[in-house]
Write a protein that holds these residues in place. Structure first.
Motif, PDB file in Angstrom:
ATOM      1  N   PRO A   1       0.825  -1.211   0.000  1.00  0.00           N
ATOM      2  CA  PRO A   1       0.000   0.000   0.000  1.00  0.00           C
ATOM      3  C   PRO A   1       0.861   1.263   0.000  1.00  0.00           C
ATOM      4  CG  PRO A   1       0.136  -0.886   2.207  1.00  0.00           C
ATOM      5  CD  PRO A   1       0.878  -1.848   1.309  1.00  0.00           C
ATOM      6  N   LEU A   2       0.268   2.344  -0.433  1.00  0.00           N
ATOM      7  CA  LEU A   2       0.935   3.635  -0.464  1.00  0.00           C
ATOM      8  C   LEU A   2       1.414   3.998   0.940  1.00  0.00           C
ATOM      9  CD1 LEU A   2       1.395   6.148  -2.361  1.00  0.00           C
ATOM     10  CD2 LEU A   2      -0.670   7.064  -1.350  1.00  0.00           C
ATOM     11  N   LYS A   3       2.631   4.475   1.031  1.00  0.00           N
ATOM     12  CA  LYS A   3       3.211   4.836   2.327  1.00  0.00           C
ATOM     13  C   LYS A   3       3.611   6.304   2.285  1.00  0.00           C
ATOM     14  CE  LYS A   3       7.220   3.621   5.151  1.00  0.00           C
ATOM     15  NZ  LYS A   3       8.368   2.715   5.262  1.00  0.00           N
ATOM     16  N   VAL A   4       3.179   7.081   3.280  1.00  0.00           N
ATOM     17  CA  VAL A   4       3.505   8.505   3.360  1.00  0.00           C
ATOM     18  C   VAL A   4       4.142   8.780   4.718  1.00  0.00           C
ATOM     19  CG1 VAL A   4       2.600  10.865   3.289  1.00  0.00           C
ATOM     20  CG2 VAL A   4       1.553   9.098   1.876  1.00  0.00           C
ATOM     21  N   GLU A   5       5.296   9.447   4.695  1.00  0.00           N
ATOM     22  CA  GLU A   5       5.985   9.803   5.933  1.00  0.00           C
ATOM     23  C   GLU A   5       6.148  11.310   6.022  1.00  0.00           C
ATOM     24  OE1 GLU A   5       8.887   5.975   6.753  1.00  0.00           O
ATOM     25  OE2 GLU A   5       9.728   7.735   5.758  1.00  0.00           O
ATOM     26  N   TYR A   6       6.100  11.815   7.257  1.00  0.00           N
ATOM     27  CA  TYR A   6       6.281  13.242   7.519  1.00  0.00           C
ATOM     28  C   TYR A   6       7.488  13.426   8.423  1.00  0.00           C
ATOM     29  CZ  TYR A   6       1.573  13.690   5.702  1.00  0.00           C
ATOM     30  OH  TYR A   6       0.477  13.647   4.886  1.00  0.00           O
ATOM     31  N   SER A   7       8.262  14.477   8.132  1.00  0.00           N
ATOM     32  CA  SER A   7       9.413  14.816   8.961  1.00  0.00           C
ATOM     33  C   SER A   7       9.640  16.317   8.888  1.00  0.00           C
ATOM     34  CB  SER A   7      10.653  14.058   8.486  1.00  0.00           C
ATOM     35  OG  SER A   7      10.950  14.394   7.148  1.00  0.00           O
ATOM     36  N   LEU A   8      10.441  16.824   9.823  1.00  0.00           N
ATOM     37  CA  LEU A   8      10.772  18.248   9.823  1.00  0.00           C
ATOM     38  C   LEU A   8      11.783  18.547   8.718  1.00  0.00           C
ATOM     39  CD1 LEU A   8      11.288  19.078  13.616  1.00  0.00           C
ATOM     40  CD2 LEU A   8       9.271  19.494  12.215  1.00  0.00           C
ATOM     41  N   THR A   9      11.616  19.692   8.086  1.00  0.00           N
ATOM     42  CA  THR A   9      12.623  20.188   7.156  1.00  0.00           C
ATOM     43  C   THR A   9      13.714  20.861   7.984  1.00  0.00           C
ATOM     44  OG1 THR A   9      11.548  22.336   6.979  1.00  0.00           O
ATOM     45  CG2 THR A   9      10.881  20.642   5.372  1.00  0.00           C
ATOM     46  N   ASP A  10      14.782  21.278   7.334  1.00  0.00           N
ATOM     47  CA  ASP A  10      15.817  22.027   8.054  1.00  0.00           C
ATOM     48  C   ASP A  10      15.231  23.313   8.633  1.00  0.00           C
ATOM     49  OD1 ASP A  10      17.758  20.125   7.563  1.00  0.00           O
ATOM     50  OD2 ASP A  10      18.576  21.154   5.813  1.00  0.00           O
ATOM     51  N   PHE A  11      14.340  23.950   7.881  1.00  0.00           N
ATOM     52  CA  PHE A  11      13.658  25.153   8.365  1.00  0.00           C
ATOM     53  C   PHE A  11      12.792  24.813   9.582  1.00  0.00           C
ATOM     54  CE2 PHE A  11       9.986  28.242   7.618  1.00  0.00           C
ATOM     55  CZ  PHE A  11      10.602  29.299   8.275  1.00  0.00           C
ATOM     56  N   GLY A  12      12.080  23.706   9.517  1.00  0.00           N
ATOM     57  CA  GLY A  12      11.256  23.263  10.639  1.00  0.00           C
ATOM     58  C   GLY A  12      12.073  22.957  11.878  1.00  0.00           C
ATOM     59  N   LYS A  13      13.280  22.428  11.676  1.00  0.00           N
ATOM     60  CA  LYS A  13      14.154  22.102  12.809  1.00  0.00           C
ATOM     61  C   LYS A  13      14.598  23.347  13.564  1.00  0.00           C
ATOM     62  CE  LYS A  13      15.775  17.767  10.880  1.00  0.00           C
ATOM     63  NZ  LYS A  13      16.874  17.061  10.201  1.00  0.00           N
ATOM     64  N   THR A  14      14.540  24.522  12.930  1.00  0.00           N
ATOM     65  CA  THR A  14      14.892  25.753  13.643  1.00  0.00           C
ATOM     66  C   THR A  14      13.882  26.050  14.749  1.00  0.00           C
ATOM     67  OG1 THR A  14      13.709  27.261  12.129  1.00  0.00           O
ATOM     68  CG2 THR A  14      16.021  26.737  11.599  1.00  0.00           C
ATOM     69  N   LEU A  15      12.714  25.426  14.695  1.00  0.00           N
ATOM     70  CA  LEU A  15      11.680  25.623  15.720  1.00  0.00           C
ATOM     71  C   LEU A  15      11.847  24.697  16.926  1.00  0.00           C
ATOM     72  CD1 LEU A  15       8.543  26.027  13.468  1.00  0.00           C
ATOM     73  CD2 LEU A  15       9.450  27.738  15.035  1.00  0.00           C
ATOM     74  N   ILE A  16      12.741  23.730  16.866  1.00  0.00           N
ATOM     75  CA  ILE A  16      12.877  22.757  17.958  1.00  0.00           C
ATOM     76  C   ILE A  16      13.084  23.428  19.317  1.00  0.00           C
ATOM     77  CG2 ILE A  16      14.333  20.907  18.899  1.00  0.00           C
ATOM     78  CD1 ILE A  16      14.480  19.747  16.059  1.00  0.00           C
ATOM     79  N   PRO A  17      13.990  24.411  19.464  1.00  0.00           N
ATOM     80  CA  PRO A  17      14.133  25.038  20.785  1.00  0.00           C
ATOM     81  C   PRO A  17      12.838  25.704  21.269  1.00  0.00           C
ATOM     82  CG  PRO A  17      15.991  25.630  19.382  1.00  0.00           C
ATOM     83  CD  PRO A  17      14.986  24.937  18.508  1.00  0.00           C
ATOM     84  N   LEU A  18      12.114  26.318  20.368  1.00  0.00           N
ATOM     85  CA  LEU A  18      10.848  26.965  20.732  1.00  0.00           C
ATOM     86  C   LEU A  18       9.801  25.932  21.143  1.00  0.00           C
ATOM     87  CD1 LEU A  18       8.985  29.453  20.892  1.00  0.00           C
ATOM     88  CD2 LEU A  18       8.542  29.132  18.455  1.00  0.00           C
ATOM     89  N   ILE A  19       9.650  24.893  20.350  1.00  0.00           N
ATOM     90  CA  ILE A  19       8.676  23.840  20.649  1.00  0.00           C
ATOM     91  C   ILE A  19       9.038  23.147  21.962  1.00  0.00           C
ATOM     92  CG2 ILE A  19       7.630  21.684  19.837  1.00  0.00           C
ATOM     93  CD1 ILE A  19       6.897  24.143  18.127  1.00  0.00           C
ATOM     94  N   GLN A  20      10.322  22.891  22.180  1.00  0.00           N
ATOM     95  CA  GLN A  20      10.758  22.253  23.422  1.00  0.00           C
ATOM     96  C   GLN A  20      10.460  23.145  24.618  1.00  0.00           C
ATOM     97  OE1 GLN A  20      12.022  18.913  23.628  1.00  0.00           O
ATOM     98  NE2 GLN A  20      11.247  19.421  25.663  1.00  0.00           N
TER      99      GLN A  20
END
Length: 118
Positions: free
Chosen positions: A84-103
């Motif tokens: 079956p079709l498989k779709v995965e989601y992950s953070l982009t490099d831009f999204g990873k800049t938000l890790i300190p804020l999200i944490q």
């Protein structure tokens, strides 16, 4: 920023009156920050995200994932080699800049729960 110097900020065709408004415009709402939180350490499939957030509706999750992808915070990878079709989601490099804020947001939530939910 000094009020006298205040200027309109632009991001992906939208205008924001201040930096806080821009940030909340991108990650605000009930589910975007939660999605980003779960993607901070893992690449997850759609159903894995649903299990992490059992109260979100399928429609809302789909719309929020699409918005985060359009803003360049997450990437969607589709595997079509075999059913079956498989779709995965992950953070982009831009999204990873938000890790300190999200944490920080998550840590604050833990602190509030510990101190005030007795």
């Amino acid at each position: 920023m000094d009020i006298a110097e205040q200027k309109i900020l632009k991001f992906r065709g939208n205008e924001y009156p201040c930096c806080a408004s821009l940030t909340m415009g991108i990650i605000g709402g009930k589910w975007k920050t939660v999605i980003l939180y779960h993607l901070m350490t893992d690449t997850l499939r759609y159903n894995e995200l649903r299990k992490c957030m059992p109260t979100v509706t399928e429609r809302t999750l789909s719309l929020q994932l699409k918005a985060l992808e359009e803003d360049g915070l997450i990437k969607r990878k589709v595997y079509t080699s075999k059913p079956p079709l498989k779709v995965e989601y992950s953070l982009t490099d831009f999204g990873k800049t938000l890790i300190p804020l999200i944490q920080s947001i998550a840590d604050w939530g833990d602190s509030v729960a510990e101190k005030f939910s007795k």
